[in-house]
Design a protein around this motif. Structure first.
Motif, mmCIF file in Angstrom:
data_model
loop_
_atom_site.group_PDB
_atom_site.id
_atom_site.type_symbol
_atom_site.label_atom_id
_atom_site.label_comp_id
_atom_site.label_asym_id
_atom_site.label_seq_id
_atom_site.Cartn_x
_atom_site.Cartn_y
_atom_site.Cartn_z
ATOM 1 N N SER A 1 36.087 0.098 -8.357
ATOM 2 C CA SER A 1 34.722 -0.632 -8.139
ATOM 3 C C SER A 1 34.868 -2.449 -7.899
ATOM 4 O O SER A 1 34.445 -2.327 -8.214
ATOM 5 C CB SER A 1 33.903 -0.536 -8.665
ATOM 6 O OG SER A 1 33.783 0.049 -10.238
ATOM 7 N N VAL A 2 35.523 -2.164 -9.554
ATOM 8 C CA VAL A 2 35.438 -3.670 -10.162
ATOM 9 C C VAL A 2 36.445 -4.391 -8.517
ATOM 10 O O VAL A 2 36.049 -5.592 -8.381
ATOM 11 C CB VAL A 2 35.978 -4.097 -11.487
ATOM 12 C CG1 VAL A 2 36.758 -5.520 -11.370
ATOM 13 C CG2 VAL A 2 35.507 -3.786 -12.350
ATOM 14 N N GLN B 1 36.300 -3.591 -5.350
ATOM 15 C CA GLN B 1 36.134 -3.843 -4.486
ATOM 16 C C GLN B 1 34.881 -4.860 -4.347
ATOM 17 O O GLN B 1 34.951 -5.458 -3.287
ATOM 18 C CB GLN B 1 34.948 -2.393 -4.111
ATOM 19 C CG GLN B 1 36.439 -1.315 -3.948
ATOM 20 C CD GLN B 1 36.999 -1.625 -2.550
ATOM 21 O OE1 GLN B 1 36.622 -2.428 -1.817
ATOM 22 N NE2 GLN B 1 38.138 -1.671 -2.317
ATOM 23 N N SER B 2 34.138 -4.824 -5.744
ATOM 24 C CA SER B 2 33.092 -6.361 -6.670
ATOM 25 C C SER B 2 33.694 -7.746 -5.711
ATOM 26 O O SER B 2 33.198 -8.701 -5.001
ATOM 27 C CB SER B 2 32.305 -5.883 -7.576
ATOM 28 O OG SER B 2 31.936 -4.396 -7.285
ATOM 29 N N LYS B 3 35.062 -7.470 -6.208
ATOM 30 C CA LYS B 3 35.887 -8.846 -5.902
ATOM 31 C C LYS B 3 36.222 -8.755 -4.470
ATOM 32 O O LYS B 3 36.052 -10.667 -4.130
ATOM 33 C CB LYS B 3 37.384 -9.374 -6.738
ATOM 34 C CG LYS B 3 36.672 -9.274 -8.045
ATOM 35 C CD LYS B 3 37.700 -9.655 -9.077
ATOM 36 C CE LYS B 3 37.603 -9.493 -10.933
ATOM 37 N NZ LYS B 3 38.751 -9.287 -11.354
ATOM 38 N N LEU C 1 34.070 -8.320 -0.987
ATOM 39 C CA LEU C 1 33.251 -8.186 -1.753
ATOM 40 C C LEU C 1 32.869 -10.190 -1.512
ATOM 41 O O LEU C 1 32.246 -11.087 -0.522
ATOM 42 C CB LEU C 1 31.885 -7.287 -1.394
ATOM 43 C CG LEU C 1 32.373 -6.212 -0.786
ATOM 44 C CD1 LEU C 1 30.894 -5.067 -1.285
ATOM 45 C CD2 LEU C 1 31.976 -6.489 0.464
ATOM 46 N N SER C 2 32.625 -10.139 -2.753
ATOM 47 C CA SER C 2 32.605 -11.852 -3.137
ATOM 48 C C SER C 2 33.219 -12.287 -2.495
ATOM 49 O O SER C 2 33.473 -13.549 -2.144
ATOM 50 C CB SER C 2 32.439 -11.852 -4.868
ATOM 51 O OG SER C 2 32.368 -13.079 -5.376
ATOM 52 N N GLU D 1 33.067 -12.731 1.699
ATOM 53 C CA GLU D 1 31.226 -13.620 1.218
ATOM 54 C C GLU D 1 31.743 -15.054 1.313
ATOM 55 O O GLU D 1 31.424 -15.806 1.904
ATOM 56 C CB GLU D 1 30.579 -12.746 0.076
ATOM 57 C CG GLU D 1 29.616 -12.235 1.048
ATOM 58 C CD GLU D 1 28.615 -11.089 -0.520
ATOM 59 O OE1 GLU D 1 28.681 -12.163 -1.469
ATOM 60 O OE2 GLU D 1 28.444 -10.627 -0.194
ATOM 61 N N GLN E 1 44.139 -9.014 -5.183
ATOM 62 C CA GLN E 1 42.561 -7.765 -4.894
ATOM 63 C C GLN E 1 43.292 -6.561 -3.632
ATOM 64 O O GLN E 1 43.140 -5.680 -4.574
ATOM 65 C CB GLN E 1 41.442 -8.033 -4.148
ATOM 66 C CG GLN E 1 40.707 -9.378 -6.035
ATOM 67 C CD GLN E 1 41.450 -9.423 -7.106
ATOM 68 O OE1 GLN E 1 40.700 -7.599 -7.205
ATOM 69 N NE2 GLN E 1 41.895 -10.389 -7.572
#
Length: 166
Positions: free
Chosen positions: A35-36, A38-40, A42-43, A46, A74
């Protein structure tokens, strides 16, 4: 004779419960890392999108290249986590062993090890019991593989004696 059988049966059940708890904790750690990551990702995606709207020349290209490098890093970490999950899925909870192999619970005179994937320290039983989830490819994992109860090895000038295997 009957008491010995009952004692061995209790020990096997306890080892199965411990292995099951350790597997669950390992999967939880992997899911948290996923999850960490995946957040990275996405960021970073963006940021790449907003970078493409800018056009500051060489600085722009360098920034995009750095973002792509980090994004690739990542994504490769995600692949490693998928491999770890597959290894954990191959471990049988009721796998009693006399020789140390993947999935073994090993107690030594220094520490307790769960031979699985390299995730580090894992606490179970409300933090009362500490295990180290290690890969068979790690230095200590390589020393443990194929050993039996009572055998010993030296690593970093420490003599490890194998007390129990389950």
């Amino acid at each position: 004779m009957k008491n010995l059988y009952i004692q061995q049966k209790k020990e096997r059940v306890q080892a199965d419960q411990t292995r099951s708890l350790l597997l669950a904790k390992c999967i939880d750690k992997i899911e948290l890392r996923e999850s960490v990551i995946q957040s990275k990702i996405l960021s970073l995606e963006e940021s790449l999108e907003s970078e493409s709207k800018s056009s500051a020349g060489d600085k722009f290209e360098t920034g995009r290249a750095m973002l792509h490098i980090e994004l690739d890093k990542q994504k490769s970490l995600t692949v490693e986590l998928i491999k770890m999950r597959r290894i954990l899925n191959d471990i049988t909870v009721t796998d009693q062993q006399e020789t140390i192999a993947l999935g073994a619970l090993v107690k030594t005179n220094y520490q307790q090890f769960f031979l699985s994937v390299g995730l580090g320290k894992i606490s179970i039983a409300l933090g009362q019991e500490e295990w180290f989830s290690i890969s068979p490819a790690s230095p200590i994992g390589r020393h443990l593989l194929d050993k039996k109860k009572g055998e010993a090895f030296t690593l970093n000038e420490k003599l490890y004696i194998i007390l129990e295997i389950a």
